[in-house]
Scaffold this motif. Structure first.
Motif, PDB file in Angstrom:
ATOM      1  N   UNK A 210      40.473  41.401  37.054  1.00 24.23           N
ATOM      2  CA  UNK A 210      40.279  42.823  36.772  1.00 24.23           C
ATOM      3  C   UNK A 210      41.310  43.335  35.772  1.00 24.23           C
ATOM      4  N   UNK A 211      40.929  44.363  35.019  1.00 25.27           N
ATOM      5  CA  UNK A 211      41.865  45.070  34.155  1.00 25.27           C
ATOM      6  C   UNK A 211      41.408  46.513  34.003  1.00 25.27           C
ATOM      7  N   UNK A 212      42.346  47.361  33.635  1.00 28.13           N
ATOM      8  CA  UNK A 212      42.088  48.788  33.479  1.00 28.13           C
ATOM      9  C   UNK A 212      42.238  49.176  32.022  1.00 28.13           C
ATOM     10  N   UNK A 213      41.284  49.954  31.486  1.00 33.13           N
ATOM     11  CA  UNK A 213      41.395  50.395  30.099  1.00 33.13           C
ATOM     12  C   UNK A 213      42.182  51.699  30.009  1.00 33.13           C
ATOM     13  N   UNK A 214      42.365  52.187  28.803  1.00 29.25           N
ATOM     14  CA  UNK A 214      43.213  53.362  28.579  1.00 29.25           C
ATOM     15  C   UNK A 214      42.645  54.630  29.212  1.00 29.25           C
ATOM     16  N   UNK A 215      41.346  54.618  29.527  1.00 28.11           N
ATOM     17  CA  UNK A 215      40.718  55.784  30.139  1.00 28.11           C
ATOM     18  C   UNK A 215      40.662  55.697  31.658  1.00 28.11           C
ATOM     19  N   UNK A 216      41.269  54.661  32.218  1.00 29.89           N
ATOM     20  CA  UNK A 216      41.305  54.526  33.670  1.00 29.89           C
ATOM     21  C   UNK A 216      40.116  53.802  34.269  1.00 29.89           C
ATOM     22  N   UNK A 217      39.216  53.300  33.415  1.00 33.44           N
ATOM     23  CA  UNK A 217      38.076  52.539  33.922  1.00 33.44           C
ATOM     24  C   UNK A 217      38.528  51.118  34.276  1.00 33.44           C
ATOM     25  N   UNK A 218      37.973  50.562  35.348  1.00 41.58           N
ATOM     26  CA  UNK A 218      38.330  49.207  35.765  1.00 41.58           C
ATOM     27  C   UNK A 218      37.171  48.265  35.462  1.00 41.58           C
ATOM     28  N   UNK A 219      37.507  47.160  34.804  1.00 42.20           N
ATOM     29  CA  UNK A 219      36.525  46.156  34.423  1.00 42.20           C
ATOM     30  C   UNK A 219      36.869  44.847  35.143  1.00 42.20           C
ATOM     31  N   UNK A 220      35.907  43.943  35.188  1.00 35.60           N
ATOM     32  CA  UNK A 220      36.154  42.667  35.850  1.00 35.60           C
ATOM     33  C   UNK A 220      35.301  41.573  35.239  1.00 35.60           C
ATOM     34  N   UNK A 221      35.851  40.360  35.256  1.00 37.33           N
ATOM     35  CA  UNK A 221      35.079  39.154  35.027  1.00 37.33           C
ATOM     36  C   UNK A 221      34.946  38.443  36.360  1.00 37.33           C
ATOM     37  N   UNK A 222      33.766  37.898  36.634  1.00 42.07           N
ATOM     38  CA  UNK A 222      33.544  37.151  37.872  1.00 42.07           C
ATOM     39  C   UNK A 222      34.110  35.743  37.693  1.00 42.07           C
ATOM     40  N   UNK A 223      35.170  35.454  38.417  1.00 41.43           N
ATOM     41  CA  UNK A 223      35.839  34.152  38.323  1.00 41.43           C
ATOM     42  C   UNK A 223      35.196  33.138  39.264  1.00 41.43           C
ATOM     43  N   UNK A 224      34.977  33.533  40.521  1.00 41.50           N
ATOM     44  CA  UNK A 224      34.439  32.616  41.524  1.00 41.50           C
ATOM     45  C   UNK A 224      33.423  33.314  42.404  1.00 41.50           C
ATOM     46  N   UNK A 225      32.423  32.550  42.859  1.00 38.45           N
ATOM     47  CA  UNK A 225      31.341  33.122  43.654  1.00 38.45           C
ATOM     48  C   UNK A 225      31.008  32.217  44.829  1.00 38.45           C
ATOM     49  N   UNK A 226      31.004  32.791  46.036  1.00 36.66           N
ATOM     50  CA  UNK A 226      30.518  32.101  47.223  1.00 36.66           C
ATOM     51  C   UNK A 226      29.754  33.096  48.071  1.00 36.66           C
ATOM     52  N   UNK A 227      28.422  33.062  48.009  1.00 36.85           N
ATOM     53  CA  UNK A 227      27.587  34.029  48.731  1.00 36.85           C
ATOM     54  C   UNK A 227      26.520  33.261  49.504  1.00 36.85           C
ATOM     55  N   UNK A 228      26.409  33.556  50.785  1.00 36.59           N
ATOM     56  CA  UNK A 228      25.406  32.893  51.612  1.00 36.59           C
ATOM     57  C   UNK A 228      24.730  33.912  52.513  1.00 36.59           C
ATOM     58  N   UNK A 229      23.414  33.913  52.485  1.00 41.68           N
ATOM     59  CA  UNK A 229      22.649  34.753  53.396  1.00 41.68           C
ATOM     60  C   UNK A 229      22.190  33.912  54.582  1.00 41.68           C
ATOM     61  N   UNK A 230      22.353  34.461  55.771  1.00 39.79           N
ATOM     62  CA  UNK A 230      21.942  33.782  56.996  1.00 39.79           C
ATOM     63  C   UNK A 230      20.478  34.138  57.240  1.00 39.79           C
TER      64      UNK A 230
END
Length: 326
Positions: A210-230
């Protein structure tokens, strides 16, 4: 004179790296210790007389024995080192005190586990209010600031994630489940409505840069993913189950499903507090390259994977012995 300076910088960098690694190990220990779910506390809260004045109980689990009763309508404040949170919550809307509890301690062997459920919460007062709301159970790493004062923009109420710079292999846990119940829409502003489709529990691990720009908005790159539906009932405990974490662009992986994709729609995106103390959307801008160091980790367990105020009423997910495996 340059060699001593370079030597000093080399040693100093090594000390910082060792300190960072040790701090990261401590975070993992704190997560895993509390993930046994053996120590619980309870808040005793008296709801407003206008809606019945019942005494209700909200549960949280801590990393060391807490057998004291927490009373009153004070907002929840996590003790130092407590990184988990349930969505058991205190709401104060227009001066009316109301609670909701969807995560409970349940005896398992010599200790306890966490029972996460989806149910209908009723708010009734003769001649004043008659509401039925579908409430999904959740426990997570992060925060849920109290009190809740409005039902608007429900995704903004939960602050998923904690600072984290490691690269875990998987999330390991014991679980059992009762899932597949029909989705019921219950917004509180209309009658309950069956949607004719089944609903399932979900286990999620996501790593962000995550990082924040000069206007206070927060951005993100998805580094890792582990999602499981039961997707099916598990009436007996499944022990040592592992949810693997995949790094990089998940869309090219053979197990990829649409629900594993990036959350860049403001209606469903995660939220965080920026440097100015404002609650803002975390926009997932894309997939990080493998090897990218994350800044945050999200872990959460849901009894329902449907949207806000929708859920399979009767769904239950039991979890125990949750561990981050490095």
């Amino acid at each position: 004179m340059r060699r001593p300076i370079l030597f000093f910088l080399y040693i100093f960098t090594g000390i910082l790296a060792a300190y960072s690694a040790d701090a990261q190990e401590q975070v993992v220990r704190q997560i895993n210790d509390v993930g046994r779910f053996d120590d619980w506390c309870v808040r005793e809260i008296k709801e407003s007389a206008v809606i019945g004045g019942e005494t209700e109980y909200l549960y949280e689990f801590f990393g060391s024995p807490y057998d004291t009763l927490r009373t009153g309508k004070q907002p929840f404040k996590a003790p130092e080192g407590y990184l988990w949170r349930t969505n058991n919550v205190l709401a104060v809307v227009m001066g009316v005190v109301k609670t909701n509890n969807t995560v409970y301690p349940e005896k398992r062997g010599e200790g306890y586990c966490a029972r996460i459920e989806t149910h209908i919460e009723e708010v009734k007062a003769l001649g004043l209010v008659n509401m039925e709301v579908t409430c999904q159970g959740a426990l997570l790493l992060g925060e849920l600031p109290e009190p809740i004062t409005t039902t608007k923009d429900p995704m903004s109420k939960v602050l998923y994630g904690i600072p984290f710079t490691g690269s875990p292999k998987c999330l390991r846990l014991d679980y059992k489940a009762d899932v597949g119940h029909e989705v019921i829409r219950g917004t509180g502003f209309s009658k309950l409505k069956g949607m004719g489709v089944p609903d399932y529990a979900e286990i999620t691990v996501i790593l962000h840069k995550r990082w924040e720009d000069k206007d206070g908005n927060i951005h993100a790159l998805r580094v890792g993913t582990g999602i499981e539906r039961i997707l099916q009932d598990a009436p007996d405990w499944i022990n040592g189950h592992e949810v693997e974490i995949y790094y990089g662009d998940m869309t090219s992986h053979p197990t990829y499903k649409e629900y594993m994709g990036l959350k860049n729609d403001p209606e469903s995106a995660y939220h965080a507090i920026n440097s100015a103390g404002e609650n803002v959307v975390v926009m997932e801008e894309g997939w990080a390259e493998p090897g990218t160091r994350p800044t945050h980790m999200m872990v959460y367990f849901l009894s329902s994977c449907s949207g806000a105020f929708h859920g399979g009423v009767g769904n239950v997910l039991w979890v125990d012995n949750v561990q981050i495996v490095m």
